[in-house]
Design a protein around this motif. Sequence first.
Motif, PDB file in Angstrom:
ATOM      1  N   PHE A  29       0.813  -1.218   0.000  1.00 60.00           N
ATOM      2  CA  PHE A  29       0.000   0.000   0.000  1.00 60.00           C
ATOM      3  C   PHE A  29       0.848   1.270   0.000  1.00 60.00           C
ATOM      4  O   PHE A  29       0.307   2.364  -0.116  1.00 60.00           O
ATOM      5  CB  PHE A  29      -0.945   0.003   1.208  1.00 60.00           C
ATOM      6  CG  PHE A  29      -2.127  -0.902   1.033  1.00 60.00           C
ATOM      7  CD1 PHE A  29      -3.298  -0.428   0.463  1.00 60.00           C
ATOM      8  CD2 PHE A  29      -2.069  -2.221   1.424  1.00 60.00           C
ATOM      9  CE1 PHE A  29      -4.384  -1.260   0.286  1.00 60.00           C
ATOM     10  CE2 PHE A  29      -3.153  -3.070   1.258  1.00 60.00           C
ATOM     11  CZ  PHE A  29      -4.319  -2.587   0.688  1.00 60.00           C
ATOM     12  N   LEU A  30       2.137   1.135   0.144  1.00 57.96           N
ATOM     13  CA  LEU A  30       3.024   2.304   0.168  1.00 57.96           C
ATOM     14  C   LEU A  30       3.696   2.529  -1.178  1.00 57.96           C
ATOM     15  O   LEU A  30       4.459   3.473  -1.334  1.00 57.96           O
ATOM     16  CB  LEU A  30       4.099   2.132   1.251  1.00 57.96           C
ATOM     17  CG  LEU A  30       3.592   1.877   2.674  1.00 57.96           C
ATOM     18  CD1 LEU A  30       4.766   1.681   3.621  1.00 57.96           C
ATOM     19  CD2 LEU A  30       2.696   3.007   3.148  1.00 57.96           C
ATOM     20  N   LYS A  31       3.416   1.671  -2.152  1.00 55.61           N
ATOM     21  CA  LYS A  31       4.102   1.740  -3.444  1.00 55.61           C
ATOM     22  C   LYS A  31       3.425   2.658  -4.449  1.00 55.61           C
ATOM     23  O   LYS A  31       4.021   3.041  -5.451  1.00 55.61           O
ATOM     24  CB  LYS A  31       4.210   0.332  -4.046  1.00 55.61           C
ATOM     25  CG  LYS A  31       5.117  -0.602  -3.264  1.00 55.61           C
ATOM     26  CD  LYS A  31       5.132  -1.989  -3.887  1.00 55.61           C
ATOM     27  CE  LYS A  31       6.069  -2.920  -3.140  1.00 55.61           C
ATOM     28  NZ  LYS A  31       6.058  -4.292  -3.715  1.00 55.61           N
ATOM     29  N   GLY A  32       2.154   3.007  -4.216  1.00 51.42           N
ATOM     30  CA  GLY A  32       1.431   3.819  -5.180  1.00 51.42           C
ATOM     31  C   GLY A  32       1.116   3.057  -6.448  1.00 51.42           C
ATOM     32  O   GLY A  32       1.260   3.573  -7.545  1.00 51.42           O
ATOM     33  N   ARG A  33       0.669   1.819  -6.289  1.00 50.55           N
ATOM     34  CA  ARG A  33       0.371   0.986  -7.456  1.00 50.55           C
ATOM     35  C   ARG A  33      -1.089   0.553  -7.438  1.00 50.55           C
ATOM     36  O   ARG A  33      -1.740   0.531  -6.381  1.00 50.55           O
ATOM     37  CB  ARG A  33       1.266  -0.248  -7.504  1.00 50.55           C
ATOM     38  CG  ARG A  33       0.905  -1.342  -6.502  1.00 50.55           C
ATOM     39  CD  ARG A  33       1.717  -2.595  -6.752  1.00 50.55           C
ATOM     40  NE  ARG A  33       1.360  -3.706  -5.881  1.00 50.55           N
ATOM     41  CZ  ARG A  33       0.465  -4.637  -6.182  1.00 50.55           C
ATOM     42  NH1 ARG A  33      -0.216  -4.575  -7.305  1.00 50.55           N
ATOM     43  NH2 ARG A  33       0.235  -5.642  -5.355  1.00 50.55           N
ATOM     44  N   LEU A  34      -1.605   0.220  -8.606  1.00 51.31           N
ATOM     45  CA  LEU A  34      -2.981  -0.237  -8.744  1.00 51.31           C
ATOM     46  C   LEU A  34      -3.056  -1.736  -8.499  1.00 51.31           C
ATOM     47  O   LEU A  34      -2.275  -2.504  -9.056  1.00 51.31           O
ATOM     48  CB  LEU A  34      -3.475   0.083 -10.160  1.00 51.31           C
ATOM     49  CG  LEU A  34      -4.962  -0.122 -10.442  1.00 51.31           C
ATOM     50  CD1 LEU A  34      -5.782   0.972  -9.784  1.00 51.31           C
ATOM     51  CD2 LEU A  34      -5.201  -0.125 -11.949  1.00 51.31           C
ATOM     52  N   PHE A  35      -3.991  -2.163  -7.658  1.00 51.67           N
ATOM     53  CA  PHE A  35      -4.242  -3.594  -7.468  1.00 51.67           C
ATOM     54  C   PHE A  35      -5.228  -4.068  -8.529  1.00 51.67           C
ATOM     55  O   PHE A  35      -6.248  -3.418  -8.772  1.00 51.67           O
ATOM     56  CB  PHE A  35      -4.837  -3.867  -6.083  1.00 51.67           C
ATOM     57  CG  PHE A  35      -3.873  -3.722  -4.952  1.00 51.67           C
ATOM     58  CD1 PHE A  35      -2.915  -4.694  -4.700  1.00 51.67           C
ATOM     59  CD2 PHE A  35      -3.910  -2.607  -4.132  1.00 51.67           C
ATOM     60  CE1 PHE A  35      -2.021  -4.563  -3.653  1.00 51.67           C
ATOM     61  CE2 PHE A  35      -3.019  -2.464  -3.081  1.00 51.67           C
ATOM     62  CZ  PHE A  35      -2.071  -3.447  -2.843  1.00 51.67           C
ATOM     63  N   THR A  36      -4.940  -5.200  -9.139  1.00 47.71           N
ATOM     64  CA  THR A  36      -5.867  -5.769 -10.118  1.00 47.71           C
ATOM     65  C   THR A  36      -6.958  -6.590  -9.435  1.00 47.71           C
ATOM     66  O   THR A  36      -8.016  -6.824 -10.016  1.00 47.71           O
ATOM     67  CB  THR A  36      -5.113  -6.660 -11.123  1.00 47.71           C
ATOM     68  OG1 THR A  36      -4.399  -7.678 -10.404  1.00 47.71           O
ATOM     69  CG2 THR A  36      -4.133  -5.835 -11.944  1.00 47.71           C
ATOM     70  N   GLU A  37      -6.715  -7.003  -8.195  1.00 52.92           N
ATOM     71  CA  GLU A  37      -7.693  -7.807  -7.459  1.00 52.92           C
ATOM     72  C   GLU A  37      -8.884  -6.946  -7.015  1.00 52.92           C
ATOM     73  O   GLU A  37      -8.734  -5.768  -6.715  1.00 52.92           O
ATOM     74  CB  GLU A  37      -7.057  -8.452  -6.224  1.00 52.92           C
ATOM     75  CG  GLU A  37      -5.899  -9.385  -6.530  1.00 52.92           C
ATOM     76  CD  GLU A  37      -4.555  -8.693  -6.556  1.00 52.92           C
ATOM     77  OE1 GLU A  37      -3.537  -9.389  -6.449  1.00 52.92           O
ATOM     78  OE2 GLU A  37      -4.518  -7.437  -6.712  1.00 52.92           O
ATOM     79  N   LYS A  38     -10.057  -7.553  -6.947  1.00 52.01           N
ATOM     80  CA  LYS A  38     -11.260  -6.883  -6.439  1.00 52.01           C
ATOM     81  C   LYS A  38     -11.346  -6.980  -4.921  1.00 52.01           C
ATOM     82  O   LYS A  38     -11.956  -6.141  -4.264  1.00 52.01           O
ATOM     83  CB  LYS A  38     -12.519  -7.509  -7.053  1.00 52.01           C
ATOM     84  CG  LYS A  38     -12.605  -7.373  -8.561  1.00 52.01           C
ATOM     85  CD  LYS A  38     -12.787  -5.935  -8.972  1.00 52.01           C
ATOM     86  CE  LYS A  38     -12.967  -5.826 -10.477  1.00 52.01           C
ATOM     87  NZ  LYS A  38     -12.996  -4.422 -10.934  1.00 52.01           N
ATOM     88  N   GLU A  39     -10.750  -8.034  -4.364  1.00 52.02           N
ATOM     89  CA  GLU A  39     -10.745  -8.235  -2.919  1.00 52.02           C
ATOM     90  C   GLU A  39      -9.324  -8.568  -2.469  1.00 52.02           C
ATOM     91  O   GLU A  39      -8.563  -9.201  -3.203  1.00 52.02           O
ATOM     92  CB  GLU A  39     -11.689  -9.372  -2.527  1.00 52.02           C
ATOM     93  CG  GLU A  39     -13.143  -9.108  -2.840  1.00 52.02           C
ATOM     94  CD  GLU A  39     -14.038 -10.257  -2.430  1.00 52.02           C
ATOM     95  OE1 GLU A  39     -13.514 -11.255  -1.872  1.00 52.02           O
ATOM     96  OE2 GLU A  39     -15.247 -10.170  -2.664  1.00 52.02           O
ATOM     97  N   LEU A  40      -8.998  -8.148  -1.248  1.00 55.63           N
ATOM     98  CA  LEU A  40      -7.689  -8.435  -0.666  1.00 55.63           C
ATOM     99  C   LEU A  40      -7.878  -8.920   0.766  1.00 55.63           C
ATOM    100  O   LEU A  40      -8.834  -8.514   1.442  1.00 55.63           O
ATOM    101  CB  LEU A  40      -6.816  -7.161  -0.649  1.00 55.63           C
ATOM    102  CG  LEU A  40      -6.404  -6.567  -1.993  1.00 55.63           C
ATOM    103  CD1 LEU A  40      -5.713  -5.229  -1.775  1.00 55.63           C
ATOM    104  CD2 LEU A  40      -5.488  -7.515  -2.749  1.00 55.63           C
TER     105      LEU A  40
END
Length: 200
Positions: A29-40
């Motif tokens: 969460f500190l990388k500034g990237r988009l997650f492709t997953e809908k749930e984590l």
Amino acid sequence: MKGYILSTIKNTHDWVAYDNDLSIDYKEFLKGRLFTEKELPLFYHVQKKSNLNKIKSSIILESSGAPLINKPLKEVLEANTKKSQFFDVELYCDSEKIEGFYALNVTCKIPCVDIEKSEYRLMNFDVHNPNYMFYYMKLKEDIFTDGIDHDIVICEEMSRYLIVSEKIKKALFEAKLKGLQFSDSIDMTPQNRTVYEIIM
């Protein structure tokens, strides 16, 4: 365009704990990237039951994991940002599940600090990835340029700080989300140079 450090008038840092064993690595969460997953997998628990009522009425909850935001703040950010992500979480106090909070993932990380106007000590000698300890941290005047297609970003120099644009600040004031505060500097010294704009 200027940017503002988004925070709350209450320090909520130790109110909830992130379960690192069951959850995704918080560093993601500190990388500034988009997650492709809908749930984590995102699991949190209340440290002290005596804080439960304060937690339920909080706007932002800080922890060692992703920041948690309440539903009204989520709705304002969702309506005014293009690329932020919001994930359901498992937040418990003993066996009681606490509803109405979401993990916020900000998908852009950029330099935000005016190093020349700040006071700091370098904690390493890596010119490509400097690690700062700030005594006084002043934001740059032009964080949100035409090339930045985001209205909320992660501060590259201090990844735990969320920086919002004037547009987001205005939207949050209009929504009257009491307890939020905005500043363009943070002073850790006794000089007390930080000036906050607070939604009362």
